[in-house]
Write a protein that holds these residues in place. Structure first.
Motif, mmCIF file in Angstrom:
data_model
loop_
_atom_site.group_PDB
_atom_site.id
_atom_site.type_symbol
_atom_site.label_atom_id
_atom_site.label_comp_id
_atom_site.label_asym_id
_atom_site.label_seq_id
_atom_site.Cartn_x
_atom_site.Cartn_y
_atom_site.Cartn_z
ATOM 1 N N ALA A 40 0.915 -1.181 -0.088
ATOM 2 C CA ALA A 40 0.077 -0.115 -0.099
ATOM 3 C C ALA A 40 1.050 0.964 0.017
ATOM 4 N N ALA A 41 1.946 1.037 0.497
ATOM 5 C CA ALA A 41 3.007 2.277 0.704
ATOM 6 C C ALA A 41 4.159 2.048 0.210
ATOM 7 N N GLU A 42 5.262 3.095 -0.156
ATOM 8 C CA GLU A 42 6.341 2.782 -0.535
ATOM 9 C C GLU A 42 7.343 2.294 0.623
ATOM 10 N N VAL A 43 7.152 2.870 1.770
ATOM 11 C CA VAL A 43 8.114 2.383 2.976
ATOM 12 C C VAL A 43 6.998 2.324 4.158
ATOM 13 N N VAL A 44 7.430 1.433 4.828
ATOM 14 C CA VAL A 44 6.514 0.985 6.301
ATOM 15 C C VAL A 44 7.701 0.824 7.220
ATOM 16 N N HIS A 45 7.732 1.505 8.426
ATOM 17 C CA HIS A 45 8.776 1.624 9.527
ATOM 18 C C HIS A 45 7.785 1.288 10.728
ATOM 19 N N LEU A 46 8.358 0.367 11.450
ATOM 20 C CA LEU A 46 7.741 -0.263 12.622
ATOM 21 C C LEU A 46 8.462 0.265 13.757
ATOM 22 N N TYR A 47 7.751 1.111 14.973
ATOM 23 C CA TYR A 47 8.292 1.454 16.106
ATOM 24 C C TYR A 47 7.631 1.057 17.575
ATOM 25 N N GLN A 48 8.362 0.857 18.414
ATOM 26 C CA GLN A 48 7.973 0.769 19.699
ATOM 27 C C GLN A 48 7.588 1.935 20.529
ATOM 28 N N VAL A 49 6.425 1.818 21.055
ATOM 29 C CA VAL A 49 5.884 3.073 22.024
ATOM 30 C C VAL A 49 5.814 2.720 23.340
ATOM 31 N N PHE A 50 5.157 1.494 23.866
ATOM 32 C CA PHE A 50 5.240 1.236 25.230
ATOM 33 C C PHE A 50 6.719 0.756 25.870
ATOM 34 N N PRO A 51 7.098 1.199 26.792
ATOM 35 C CA PRO A 51 6.473 2.014 27.982
ATOM 36 C C PRO A 51 6.704 3.421 27.859
#
Length: 220
Positions: A40-51
């Motif tokens: 669906a997109a050219e780039v996808v990045h995953l991030y940790q939010v918790f804690p």
């Protein structure tokens, strides 16, 4: 940045059903989801939010070129389809998005501190928040606004290692802008934010929360 890009930030909270999966099953679910989103997109990045925050576990940053008027429709359709299968496992708690365009305050000059949303490499820390100016700001003369922004830009240049992306959301979401920063040092970034608090332009900030601080996770 000469071309327009659409940048979408979505925070998700893991549902109880996710925690009932084995570690291997959890990794496969996320991997399959990211693979679908990359269609669906050219780039996808995953991030940790918790804690760092208690209301979300992860953040997904997706970005694509958006020169064509039909690009947002195609993206949102594909994003929804890719996410439908995992909605029982991941609950969306917040979405922020906007479109890039040249700043009126830099006269079209691209700053070396402007981050590239389509780059594959990302810095360790990401900070994202919505931003709204007061009505009084827009009633000031162009020269008055330019003078205050010159001060703001000058102070920001004293921290050249911190990069920024400004997204425009006028009429598209509740905020006017989405402000995005990348940094290698959160303490240093906090120093910059405190330093900018005594600029004249700060008087005209109506809202700049919630602030989402996230950690890049290139590997699951």
């Amino acid at each position: 940045m000469s071309e327009r890009t659409l940048n979408h930030f979505a925070l998700y909270r893991f549902q109880p059903e996710y925690w009932q999966l084995t570690a291997e099953e959890q990794q496969k679910v996320v991997s399959d989801w990211l693979a679908a989103l990359r269609q669906a997109a050219e780039v996808v990045h995953l991030y940790q939010v918790f804690p760092a925050r208690g209301d979300a576990d992860i953040l997904l940053w997706t970005a694509l070129k958006a020169e064509e008027p039909g690009a947002p429709k195609a993206f949102f359709t594909a994003y929804a389809q890719a996410t439908a299968a995992v909605r029982p496992l991941f609950f969306p708690t917040l979405t922020l998005w906007g479109i890039t365009k040249p700043s009126v305050y830099t006269r079209g000059r691209r700053s070396p501190q402007e981050l590239d949303p389509l780059a594959d490499e990302r810095k360790p820390y990401l900070i994202v928040y919505p931003f709204v100016k007061t009505a009084e700001w827009y009633l000031l003369s162009r020269d008055a606004r330019q003078g205050m922004m010159n001060e703001h830009i000058r102070k920001g240049k004293e921290y050249p290692e911190i990069t920024q992306l400004l997204l425009y959301s006028f009429g598209l979401q509740d905020q006017e802008f989405v402000v995005v920063y990348e940094t290698d040092d959160l303490a240093h970034f906090s120093d910059l934010v405190q330093y900018l608090r005594d600029t004249e332009a700060r008087r005209f900030t109506q809202r700049d929360t919630p602030i989402i601080t996230a950690i890049h996770r290139p590997n699951l």
